[in-house]
Design an enzyme around this catalytic site. Sequence first.
Site, PDB file in Angstrom:
ATOM      1  N   HIS A 134      43.179  72.122  45.497  1.00  0.00           N
ATOM      2  CA  HIS A 134      43.817  71.115  44.649  1.00  0.00           C
ATOM      3  C   HIS A 134      42.963  70.730  43.443  1.00  0.00           C
ATOM      4  CE1 HIS A 134      46.521  69.759  48.267  1.00  0.00           C
ATOM      5  NE2 HIS A 134      46.856  70.931  47.772  1.00  0.00           N
ATOM      6  N   CYS A 145      46.271  73.296  25.483  1.00  0.00           N
ATOM      7  CA  CYS A 145      45.892  74.709  25.314  1.00  0.00           C
ATOM      8  C   CYS A 145      45.082  75.265  26.485  1.00  0.00           C
ATOM      9  CB  CYS A 145      45.103  74.897  24.020  1.00  0.00           C
ATOM     10  SG  CYS A 145      43.469  74.115  24.046  1.00  0.00           S
TER      11      CYS A 145
END
Length: 261
Positions: A134, A145
Amino acid sequence: MLTNNGFPSMSNLGTTIDFSPTLVNRIAQAPSILFLTGAGVSAESGVATFRAADGLWSKFRPEELANVDAFLANPQMVWEWYQSRREVVLNARPNAGHYAMAAFEGVIPETTVITQNIDGLHQEAGSRDVVELHGNIRKNFCQGCGKRYDDVDFLTEQLVQQCGDCGGMIRPDVVWFGELLPQQAIARAEFLARKAHVIFSVGTSSLVWPAAGIPLIGLEAGAYIVEVNPDPTPLTNHAHESIRGTSGDVLPRLLERVVGS
Ligand code: OAD
């Protein structure tokens, strides 16, 4: 007799737990073991779990904080919430359960940790092979980006930051609801589950997938499945053994028992 390769002795542990001889033998003879961990293993370090009566999801709504739409709608609010969690994590230290899992590497060299936790405490305890399903709250990347911003300076930064390249918002490197898990991490976790001889599921409610499926993949491949948790979970009925107790209490005793076998 097995040795623990110089890891600190864990005698003085008080009352004993009667670990089954099958479990002790399985571990002692295992070429590889795997710990799948969840929030419960950090509970004894003072990091709150999610689903306890006083856990994080009883106080905060995941859909308002742990998803990308919430972040895009109100980046500062989400950033601040993660900064408060970072503060807890940065002040936390590994507990006896983390150290015991790391020390198992001295007994069974092929010991791996697959964790749902984002706190980095396994690595701090000395575990060398940790798969983070996670993400890791100590790291960041740009939502726009994808540029990495793992700079430690951001850990105490109270204002959400913008990407120097594209102007996008920088977010913590944690998996949010509705997002895919890091492909490499889940692929490696499944590979390790098929290969492990003993799999421990420690401190997880076994409710969140695909992490909850890791012990079941191992079960199908022939692994011995052991749960360590004070409470039963959906995995309990599938496990070969369920040890009712906390990781900080059970795992150091188990290590000592295996080393002494
Ligand atoms: P949960 O909060 O769902 O479950 C914690 C488990 O740890 C429970 O089964 C407790 O009984 C057990 N527990 C508590 N204290 C313990 C201790 N000292 N030793 C051993 N066990 C203990 O946490 P997770 O299962 O980790 O995901 O939750 C899975 C995911 O749900 C998290 O990674 C997070 C959350 O939404 C994301 O944020 C993507």
